[in-house]
Design a protein around this motif. Sequence first.
Motif, PDB file in Angstrom:
ATOM      1  N   VAL A 135       0.841  -1.206   0.000  1.00 18.10           N
ATOM      2  CA  VAL A 135       0.000   0.000   0.000  1.00 18.10           C
ATOM      3  C   VAL A 135       0.875   1.256   0.000  1.00 18.10           C
ATOM      4  CG1 VAL A 135      -1.688   1.317   1.363  1.00 18.10           C
ATOM      5  CG2 VAL A 135      -1.950  -1.165   1.086  1.00 18.10           C
ATOM      6  N   LEU A 136       1.913   1.270   0.831  1.00 16.05           N
ATOM      7  CA  LEU A 136       2.818   2.420   0.898  1.00 16.05           C
ATOM      8  C   LEU A 136       3.528   2.649  -0.435  1.00 16.05           C
ATOM      9  CD1 LEU A 136       4.054   4.633   2.710  1.00 16.05           C
ATOM     10  CD2 LEU A 136       5.825   2.964   3.343  1.00 16.05           C
ATOM     11  N   ALA A 137       3.940   1.590  -1.089  1.00 20.92           N
ATOM     12  CA  ALA A 137       4.603   1.707  -2.390  1.00 20.92           C
ATOM     13  C   ALA A 137       3.667   2.345  -3.409  1.00 20.92           C
ATOM     14  CB  ALA A 137       5.079   0.336  -2.867  1.00 20.92           C
ATOM     15  N   THR A 138       2.437   1.888  -3.460  1.00 25.27           N
ATOM     16  CA  THR A 138       1.450   2.452  -4.393  1.00 25.27           C
ATOM     17  C   THR A 138       1.224   3.932  -4.093  1.00 25.27           C
ATOM     18  OG1 THR A 138       0.387   0.310  -4.668  1.00 25.27           O
ATOM     19  CG2 THR A 138      -0.924   2.261  -5.238  1.00 25.27           C
ATOM     20  N   LYS A 139       1.057   4.265  -2.829  1.00 21.00           N
ATOM     21  CA  LYS A 139       0.833   5.662  -2.413  1.00 21.00           C
ATOM     22  C   LYS A 139       1.971   6.570  -2.865  1.00 21.00           C
ATOM     23  CE  LYS A 139       0.338   8.547   1.643  1.00 21.00           C
ATOM     24  NZ  LYS A 139       0.766   8.700   3.007  1.00 21.00           N
ATOM     25  N   ASN A 140       3.198   6.035  -2.897  1.00 20.74           N
ATOM     26  CA  ASN A 140       4.368   6.832  -3.241  1.00 20.74           C
ATOM     27  C   ASN A 140       4.857   6.620  -4.668  1.00 20.74           C
ATOM     28  OD1 ASN A 140       5.447   8.400  -0.755  1.00 20.74           O
ATOM     29  ND2 ASN A 140       4.664   6.471   0.030  1.00 20.74           N
ATOM     30  N   SER A 141       3.990   6.117  -5.529  1.00 22.92           N
ATOM     31  CA  SER A 141       4.289   5.923  -6.959  1.00 22.92           C
ATOM     32  C   SER A 141       5.527   5.067  -7.189  1.00 22.92           C
ATOM     33  CB  SER A 141       4.444   7.271  -7.667  1.00 22.92           C
ATOM     34  OG  SER A 141       3.277   8.034  -7.534  1.00 22.92           O
ATOM     35  N   LEU A 142       5.640   3.996  -6.418  1.00 20.18           N
ATOM     36  CA  LEU A 142       6.742   3.059  -6.590  1.00 20.18           C
ATOM     37  C   LEU A 142       6.206   1.803  -7.264  1.00 20.18           C
ATOM     38  CD1 LEU A 142       8.417   3.376  -3.094  1.00 20.18           C
ATOM     39  CD2 LEU A 142       9.005   4.599  -5.193  1.00 20.18           C
ATOM     40  N   ARG A 143       6.943   1.314  -8.235  1.00 24.13           N
ATOM     41  CA  ARG A 143       6.565   0.083  -8.925  1.00 24.13           C
ATOM     42  C   ARG A 143       7.385  -1.058  -8.331  1.00 24.13           C
ATOM     43  NH1 ARG A 143       6.957   0.424 -15.080  1.00 24.13           N
ATOM     44  NH2 ARG A 143       8.670   1.619 -14.278  1.00 24.13           N
ATOM     45  N   ILE A 144       6.702  -2.056  -7.828  1.00 26.45           N
ATOM     46  CA  ILE A 144       7.374  -3.211  -7.238  1.00 26.45           C
ATOM     47  C   ILE A 144       7.841  -4.131  -8.360  1.00 26.45           C
ATOM     48  CG2 ILE A 144       7.095  -5.239  -5.756  1.00 26.45           C
ATOM     49  CD1 ILE A 144       5.085  -3.527  -4.125  1.00 26.45           C
ATOM     50  N   LEU A 145       9.145  -4.348  -8.425  1.00 27.08           N
ATOM     51  CA  LEU A 145       9.735  -5.212  -9.447  1.00 27.08           C
ATOM     52  C   LEU A 145       9.744  -6.666  -9.007  1.00 27.08           C
ATOM     53  CD1 LEU A 145      12.797  -2.917 -10.253  1.00 27.08           C
ATOM     54  CD2 LEU A 145      10.652  -3.110 -11.543  1.00 27.08           C
ATOM     55  N   ASP A 146       9.918  -6.893  -7.722  1.00 22.34           N
ATOM     56  CA  ASP A 146       9.922  -8.241  -7.154  1.00 22.34           C
ATOM     57  C   ASP A 146       9.626  -8.104  -5.673  1.00 22.34           C
ATOM     58  OD1 ASP A 146      10.180 -10.992  -6.900  1.00 22.34           O
ATOM     59  OD2 ASP A 146      12.364 -11.000  -7.013  1.00 22.34           O
ATOM     60  N   SER A 147       9.002  -9.119  -5.113  1.00 19.87           N
ATOM     61  CA  SER A 147       8.754  -9.134  -3.679  1.00 19.87           C
ATOM     62  C   SER A 147       8.621 -10.579  -3.221  1.00 19.87           C
ATOM     63  CB  SER A 147       7.493  -8.338  -3.329  1.00 19.87           C
ATOM     64  OG  SER A 147       6.353  -8.930  -3.905  1.00 19.87           O
ATOM     65  N   PHE A 148       9.054 -10.794  -1.999  1.00 20.27           N
ATOM     66  CA  PHE A 148       8.953 -12.125  -1.410  1.00 20.27           C
ATOM     67  C   PHE A 148       9.200 -11.994   0.084  1.00 20.27           C
ATOM     68  CE2 PHE A 148      13.205 -11.499  -3.174  1.00 20.27           C
ATOM     69  CZ  PHE A 148      14.052 -11.787  -2.103  1.00 20.27           C
ATOM     70  N   GLY A 149       8.986 -13.068   0.781  1.00 18.01           N
ATOM     71  CA  GLY A 149       9.323 -13.117   2.191  1.00 18.01           C
ATOM     72  C   GLY A 149      10.585 -13.935   2.368  1.00 18.01           C
ATOM     73  N   LEU A 150      11.220 -13.774   3.504  1.00 11.27           N
ATOM     74  CA  LEU A 150      12.359 -14.613   3.899  1.00 11.27           C
ATOM     75  C   LEU A 150      12.024 -15.250   5.235  1.00 11.27           C
ATOM     76  CD1 LEU A 150      15.556 -12.493   3.154  1.00 11.27           C
ATOM     77  CD2 LEU A 150      14.885 -14.626   2.058  1.00 11.27           C
ATOM     78  N   GLN A 151      12.230 -16.553   5.318  1.00  7.84           N
ATOM     79  CA  GLN A 151      12.051 -17.267   6.578  1.00  7.84           C
ATOM     80  C   GLN A 151      13.167 -18.293   6.691  1.00  7.84           C
ATOM     81  OE1 GLN A 151       9.988 -16.530   9.009  1.00  7.84           O
ATOM     82  NE2 GLN A 151      10.919 -18.153  10.230  1.00  7.84           N
ATOM     83  N   ASP A 152      13.961 -18.172   7.730  1.00  3.47           N
ATOM     84  CA  ASP A 152      15.101 -19.072   7.943  1.00  3.47           C
ATOM     85  C   ASP A 152      16.000 -19.136   6.711  1.00  3.47           C
ATOM     86  OD1 ASP A 152      14.192 -19.684  10.545  1.00  3.47           O
ATOM     87  OD2 ASP A 152      12.843 -21.221   9.743  1.00  3.47           O
ATOM     88  N   GLY A 153      16.221 -17.968   6.085  1.00  3.04           N
ATOM     89  CA  GLY A 153      17.107 -17.873   4.929  1.00  3.04           C
ATOM     90  C   GLY A 153      16.509 -18.338   3.617  1.00  3.04           C
ATOM     91  N   GLN A 154      15.262 -18.809   3.631  1.00  7.07           N
ATOM     92  CA  GLN A 154      14.609 -19.309   2.427  1.00  7.07           C
ATOM     93  C   GLN A 154      13.598 -18.291   1.905  1.00  7.07           C
ATOM     94  OE1 GLN A 154      15.511 -22.393   1.091  1.00  7.07           O
ATOM     95  NE2 GLN A 154      17.074 -22.179   2.686  1.00  7.07           N
ATOM     96  N   GLU A 155      13.535 -18.161   0.577  1.00  5.69           N
ATOM     97  CA  GLU A 155      12.531 -17.293  -0.023  1.00  5.69           C
ATOM     98  C   GLU A 155      11.148 -17.913   0.144  1.00  5.69           C
ATOM     99  OE1 GLU A 155      13.219 -15.985  -4.025  1.00  5.69           O
ATOM    100  OE2 GLU A 155      15.332 -15.569  -3.621  1.00  5.69           O
ATOM    101  N   VAL A 156      10.180 -17.068   0.492  1.00  9.46           N
ATOM    102  CA  VAL A 156       8.788 -17.480   0.625  1.00  9.46           C
ATOM    103  C   VAL A 156       7.973 -16.643  -0.349  1.00  9.46           C
ATOM    104  CG1 VAL A 156       6.792 -17.650   2.177  1.00  9.46           C
ATOM    105  CG2 VAL A 156       9.115 -18.062   3.058  1.00  9.46           C
ATOM    106  N   ARG A 157       7.446 -17.287  -1.373  1.00  7.31           N
ATOM    107  CA  ARG A 157       6.673 -16.557  -2.383  1.00  7.31           C
ATOM    108  C   ARG A 157       5.179 -16.859  -2.303  1.00  7.31           C
ATOM    109  NH1 ARG A 157       9.585 -13.563  -5.932  1.00  7.31           N
ATOM    110  NH2 ARG A 157      11.817 -13.847  -5.806  1.00  7.31           N
TER     111      ARG A 157
END
Length: 194
Positions: free
Chosen positions: A155-177
């Motif tokens: 939501v904050l990214a959209t409000k500030n005109s930022l385009r998300i190129l990639d996003s994910f979570g990290l848990q115990d060093g592993q990517e969580v998509r």
Amino acid sequence: MTDKAAMEALARLVPRGSRVLDLGCGNGAMLDYLQRERGCSGYGVEIADANVLACVQRGVQVLQLNLDEGLAMFDDNSFDVVLQIDTLQHLRNAEVMLRETARVGRTGVVAFPNFAHWPNRLSVLRGRMPVTRRLPYQWYDTPNIRVGTYKDFEVLATKNSLRILDSFGLQDGQEVRWLPNARAGTAVFHFEHA
């Protein structure tokens, strides 16, 4: 965040040979890793004396600055990538610094504790603030002055005109998509100004 697996996941978002600005660089471990493993160059920004000294000892160029005072010393697009790894939640002017990150860098990478991770939700349901490996402090002594979630940052990214190129979570060093808002202790976003 200096876990090697987490650093590798974050480093994949930084193109080889990039000029990098690492905001709140701590002891310089991430920038040192990027210099050695990805041929990057750049600067760290840190306020704590001990961390500035640790950066110098690692051979990381560091500027001692208070991020709450902004990045006026840097021109637009001065860096290929600006990192905010475990920094945003400590800043009084988090939204301003996010816009500054997008201004001085062609892209930005932000990582922060995801308050919506399921163990945190369970703690709140039990009537207590969470204390986890990722959020190891009691509510009264935490250095985090704000908490946020994976979804909050979208939501904050959209409000500030930022385009998300990639996003994910990290848990115990592993990517969580898959369901990162609930399944990951760290939220990670790679973005650019839209």
